[in-house]
Design an enzyme around this catalytic site. Structure first.
Site, PDB file in Angstrom:
ATOM      1  N   HIS B 436       0.806  -1.222   0.000  1.00  0.00           N
ATOM      2  CA  HIS B 436       0.000   0.000   0.000  1.00  0.00           C
ATOM      3  C   HIS B 436       0.846   1.283   0.000  1.00  0.00           C
ATOM      4  O   HIS B 436       2.022   1.245   0.240  1.00  0.00           O
ATOM      5  CB  HIS B 436      -1.096  -0.016   1.085  1.00  0.00           C
ATOM      6  CG  HIS B 436      -0.636  -0.060   2.506  1.00  0.00           C
ATOM      7  ND1 HIS B 436      -1.519  -0.157   3.549  1.00  0.00           N
ATOM      8  CD2 HIS B 436       0.595  -0.036   3.059  1.00  0.00           C
ATOM      9  CE1 HIS B 436      -0.851  -0.165   4.673  1.00  0.00           C
ATOM     10  NE2 HIS B 436       0.422  -0.104   4.411  1.00  0.00           N
ATOM     11  N   GLU B 437       0.186   2.375  -0.340  1.00  0.00           N
ATOM     12  CA  GLU B 437       0.868   3.663  -0.609  1.00  0.00           C
ATOM     13  C   GLU B 437       1.934   3.528  -1.694  1.00  0.00           C
ATOM     14  O   GLU B 437       3.038   4.075  -1.566  1.00  0.00           O
ATOM     15  CB  GLU B 437       1.491   4.235   0.682  1.00  0.00           C
ATOM     16  CG  GLU B 437       0.511   4.806   1.675  1.00  0.00           C
ATOM     17  CD  GLU B 437      -0.250   6.026   1.152  1.00  0.00           C
ATOM     18  OE1 GLU B 437       0.182   6.653   0.167  1.00  0.00           O
ATOM     19  OE2 GLU B 437      -1.301   6.337   1.738  1.00  0.00           O
ATOM     20  N   GLY B 438       1.603   2.807  -2.743  1.00  0.00           N
ATOM     21  CA  GLY B 438       2.560   2.590  -3.832  1.00  0.00           C
ATOM     22  C   GLY B 438       3.348   1.326  -3.584  1.00  0.00           C
ATOM     23  O   GLY B 438       4.039   1.211  -2.566  1.00  0.00           O
ATOM     24  N   HIS B 443       7.635   2.495  -6.481  1.00  0.00           N
ATOM     25  CA  HIS B 443       8.648   3.369  -5.876  1.00  0.00           C
ATOM     26  C   HIS B 443       9.999   3.245  -6.572  1.00  0.00           C
ATOM     27  O   HIS B 443      10.760   4.215  -6.625  1.00  0.00           O
ATOM     28  CB  HIS B 443       8.773   3.091  -4.378  1.00  0.00           C
ATOM     29  CG  HIS B 443       7.607   3.637  -3.620  1.00  0.00           C
ATOM     30  ND1 HIS B 443       7.396   4.975  -3.462  1.00  0.00           N
ATOM     31  CD2 HIS B 443       6.540   3.024  -3.043  1.00  0.00           C
ATOM     32  CE1 HIS B 443       6.269   5.181  -2.792  1.00  0.00           C
ATOM     33  NE2 HIS B 443       5.732   4.005  -2.534  1.00  0.00           N
TER      34      HIS B 443
END
Lengths: 593, 593
Positions: B436-438, B443
């Site tokens: 999650h969050e990328g 990234h």
């Protein structure tokens, strides 16, 4: 096409990459042929697809429960265990005159791979019974065989291996379950506890037959005083034996198989029947251990294989994003398998699972040959090589199985973390394998502390010879020369560094073994690279000779490239430790944490 | 002493290793002092110990359920969420004139670390509300602030971030939830679906306030046409808004927090209130994204820290086996922490968790400084460095958190696989963070595709300068000279290899980015080595100046040694790919798998 493994690859591994049919030249396997082997695999796939896979996720959600002293398991298991028995899976590898099919262990293991990929927990029940029965038939008296084997073979009775105790896990020599002699020869009263006993109690069989290690009262301490007993849950006269199911373990995964905590002799009425001679129990157990350990390696590969195929299917179907150089948002999204990083995560899994499967089949064939080898010198070589390979073939698939299933989860992203897809279950299930049948740490000690030195380093030399031979063969192909030369160079560096590592033996066991796990890890990477050389050669031969299935073989070569370019270089980092003269794992004091 | 983290280490990280008190020199933090910071941490520990940790395992076992359209969560959460609100945790970082405490984000994050280590799921609720409120207070109208903030701050209302859709996960630009203008300015009718919405619905708050991305009907496609809306579950007049909880996701871990599938506008009556200007939604969201991503890094560290301490406690207490050179079985068994391989598994965890915590605090302090920096040039430098570090500080802890918790499980052996101990839960919980969050893959693309090149490579240069400065400082200590010289050498090799990697940009985005995840991984290892240099210097200074706690500081130096000897060399394997000119992840065809 199956959802949980690639039949094409299994056939490739057995019949093309490693000629399993050579085994039919051995006297005991002379009745077998490509047809019988393939029939066995087809039959396994049928059970796996029709019976095991359909309840794979249900067995995870409806965990076994201990109710009124009896463990209740998934109701579907009863007919499955019976079918395994009736169809002859429990005693398939045993001789004709014992009612078996004289099936090579390799083929039995390959069938097991299919079962395990479909439903790991369910596959464990018959596997344990086979192991327990094998101890009775190999070391037990005629009476024990007559009393116990038929109902174990038929699937009516469950077999277990009861080793671990609260104070004796990795340190088996400390076990304290005690056997007290009675008036009857061979009959003992057992007192003690066993923990983590797989299938140690359940309601799908009429009886549970424990093959249990215990120390006869007054026997020497340590490993030399351990004996092996048959300890049934219910005696032959139908009277319950004094074996209480004290507890059940709830686990992160592998939930379908019940793991029991057993208490023997709380009423001083637990009978145990000596198997073979007194004080030889651990020796007997260890004669089965190689195969049990390879079996765990195979379990790990099977689970990771199922996860790989689940993530591969998803990656082909799920559209998300566009190519790195595509700016036009009006273009439809592409399947995620088109993204380099997703392909990387699939290639890692392909390399780990297919490379490990090759290694386990290699060990399986070696094991089948050993059992019928008459040439003493050759047998010693084969045995020593297999002894050397066993900790590797148990540990690499186990450790990398966790990594591989983790990649499967990652391919699915958020979906992979939910229970809507099976990959999270595979990830949880895979985590048991670095632990049971000897932790990775224990296998590191076994490899660097014992196996390297056995027969004057024969195992180490034979292993390297085999690898170098494989590289030499690959170098004859212009298509493989670059990659195999790269492997050769890296292998040389590894051998040099290992020489440095071996020198540390002079400094004592503590220093030699401080980085035993790293040595094991390095040997694992080298072994799998070797297996990829073998596969690449086979694939290149196929492509050269013309084949309908170019895609499959091109994939093998590309995976070989991936392994040599991405996985093998990890060696470089590890072997720096072989030269090290500082030892933080020894100098770090426990108070400093 | 706490069971789930080391207060001593947190204090060391904040006040000794990185002088967080420097922040009190900034105008907005001038009221704060060592005392107020430590009071905050004490208060956090109290809530964590008394309220969060006691229901940590229960929340895993009693998963949220969707019943009659409403998600029911653990009954203990209601009072916890209220307490978070009442004690001022939701708005602690906001200015005094908005009712906040003007607390540095670093200290808030450190308190969050304590909450997360105690009970990750429980910690998520107030954290999400803070993030949602921050969007409203930064970009929303006075009316929106007045209407929503007070009840969010008080803990009565839950905030969420609603981004992901069935067809728009990693590819947010494809989102299709649509906002249709109404007669009222700023009021829209929303139609669409959102998935994986954390705390997207539950019964512990009176209302749920979604900060939702949607595309205004007719807006441009891609990221340029995305707007941000406040979409409450219940409108201000008490009427339910047309937001249906369509489903709940059951997950491998992180089970205490409900993750919802939401359906907006099925009755064409879902009101959404525009935040800020049209089509700037993604820009607003991304201004919060750095902190959200660092937050995920911190979550990962916290979980791995709790697992580390659970395994450390076990290792000190559990007797098993004897030293490698001890043959006398009459001697009692030793605690497993005495075995080199167990110490290795503890050192790995110490290195990952304490190294990552240091990196996140470093980023936190940078973020706090940026917010009050008036010097434009300095601000640009700080921002560029933080932008560069963010994908690293999110991904290293997330990826290595899985490895670290896996080591925690392994330390406990069979016990670690059972639900009798918390480590298996930590292992399951940690697995969400690389997603999650990328995802880590995203990234990697962000770092090598954007961050390296921003401001003409300023971030890359600043990062290397900082590291080289750290090494230079360490080399002044005779005790650290060998290890820091070794780091310097390995860093040089990494920089050279990276230069080669950057050259690939000329060959196009696909080739440059094919190994972006490996580049990210390498930068992670280098960053953590740097953090260990810093810690070693601080520890050496303390030891030099005399301290009561020599054990603690000696442990830091030994962990530094471990990282340089065992973890940093992994670079060597990775950077070989930077020179590579073959790309199996590009050439492998999807049909070849």
């Amino acid at each position: 096409m199956s959802r949980f493994y690639s039949k094409k690859d299994l056939i490739f591994q057995l019949f093309e990459n490693q000629n399993v049919l050579n085994l039919t030249a051995l006297p005991n396997f002379s009745d077998h042929s490509e047809d019988t082997f393939k029939l066995i695999l087809d039959a396994a796939e049928q059970i796996a697809t029709n019976s095991l896979y359909p309840i794979f996720r249900e067995m995870d959600r409806q965990e076994p429960q201990l109710i009124d002293g009896l463990i209740r398991i998934h109701p579907g298991m009863k007919s499955i265990i019976q079918k395994f028995g009736q169809d002859g899976w429990v005693n398939a590898i045993f001789p004709y005159d014992e009612g078996g099919q004289q099936l090579p262990w390799t083929i039995h293991m390959a069938a097991g791979f299919i079962f395990q990929a479909a439903n790991y927990s369910a596959s464990v029940f018959p596997f344990l019974t086979t192991g327990a029965a094998n101890l009775i038939r190999t070391f037990g008296s005629e009476q024990l065989k007559e009393n116990y084997l038929p109902k174990m073979y038929s699937g009516n009775w469950q077999g277990t291996m009861a080793l671990t105790e609260p104070d004796a896990g990795s340190s088996l020599s400390d076990l304290s379950t005690t056997a007290f002699p009675t008036d009857q020869p061979g009959v003992f009263k057992i007192r003690g506890q066993k923990i983590y006993i797989s299938a140690g109690d359940h309601d799908a069989c009429e009886n549970i037959i424990h093959l249990m290690l215990a120390r006869i009262s007054g026997a020497p301490s340590g490993t030399k005083g351990i004996s092996l007993f048959v300890v049934p849950k219910i005696r032959l006269d139908g009277k319950p034996n004094d074996v209480l199911t004290q507890g059940i373990y709830h686990k992160m995964g592998y939930k379908g198989a019940p793991i029991a905590h057993l208490m023997m002799g709380s009423q001083d009425d637990c009978e145990g029947y000596l198997v073979g001679e007194e004080n030889l129990g651990l020796k007997y157990m260890f004669q089965m251990m190689n195969e049990a350990r390879l079996g765990v390696g195979m379990n790990a590969v099977a689970i990771a294989t199922a996860a790989f195929h689940a993530s591969l299917t998803y990656a082909k179907e799920r559209p998300q994003g566009r190519k790195a150089n595509e700016k036009d948002l009006q273009k439809p999204q592409i399947p995620i398998i088109e993204h380099a990083d997703v392909k990387r995560m699939l290639l890692v899994q392909k390399c780990i699972t297919e490379g490990s499967l090759a290694l386990l089949i290699y060990c399986g064939i070696l094991s089948d040959k050993i059992a019928q080898e008459s040439d003493k010198e050759l047998k010693l070589k084969q045995e020593t090589l297999l002894d050397f390979l066993t900790p590797i073939a148990k540990s690499y698939p186990s450790e990398m199985g966790v990594i591989s299933t983790s990649h499967a989860v990652q391919v699915l992203g958020g979906a992979g973390y939910t229970t809507d897809f099976p990959v999270e279950q595979y990830f949880r299930e895979s985590r048991i394998h670095p632990i049971h049948e000897g932790t990775t740490g224990i296998h590191g000690l076994d490899l660097l502390g014992r196996k390297v030195w056995m027969e004057d380093g024969l195992g180490w030399k034979l292993w390297l010879n085999e690898i170098q031979e494989g590289i030499g063969e690959a170098k004859r192909w212009s298509e493989l020369i670059d990659l195999s030369t790269s492997f050769e160079k890296q292998l040389t560096t590894f051998i040099e560094a290992s020489g440095q590592m071996f020198e540390k033996r002079k400094l004592g066991a503590e220093i030699l073994l401080a980085d035993a796990s790293l040595f094991l890890e390095a040997c694992g990477i080298v072994s799998i690279a070797w297996m990829w050389v073998k596969q690449a050669i086979t694939a290149q031969e196929k492509l050269q000779n013309g084949t309908q299935e170019t895609h499959f073989y091109l994939g093998k070569i590309e995976a070989f490239r991936y392994f040599i370019s991405y996985e093998l270089p990890k060696l470089t980092g590890i072997i720096q430790r072989f030269y090290a003269s500082d030892f933080p794992t020894l100098t770090m004091e426990k108070e400093w944490f």
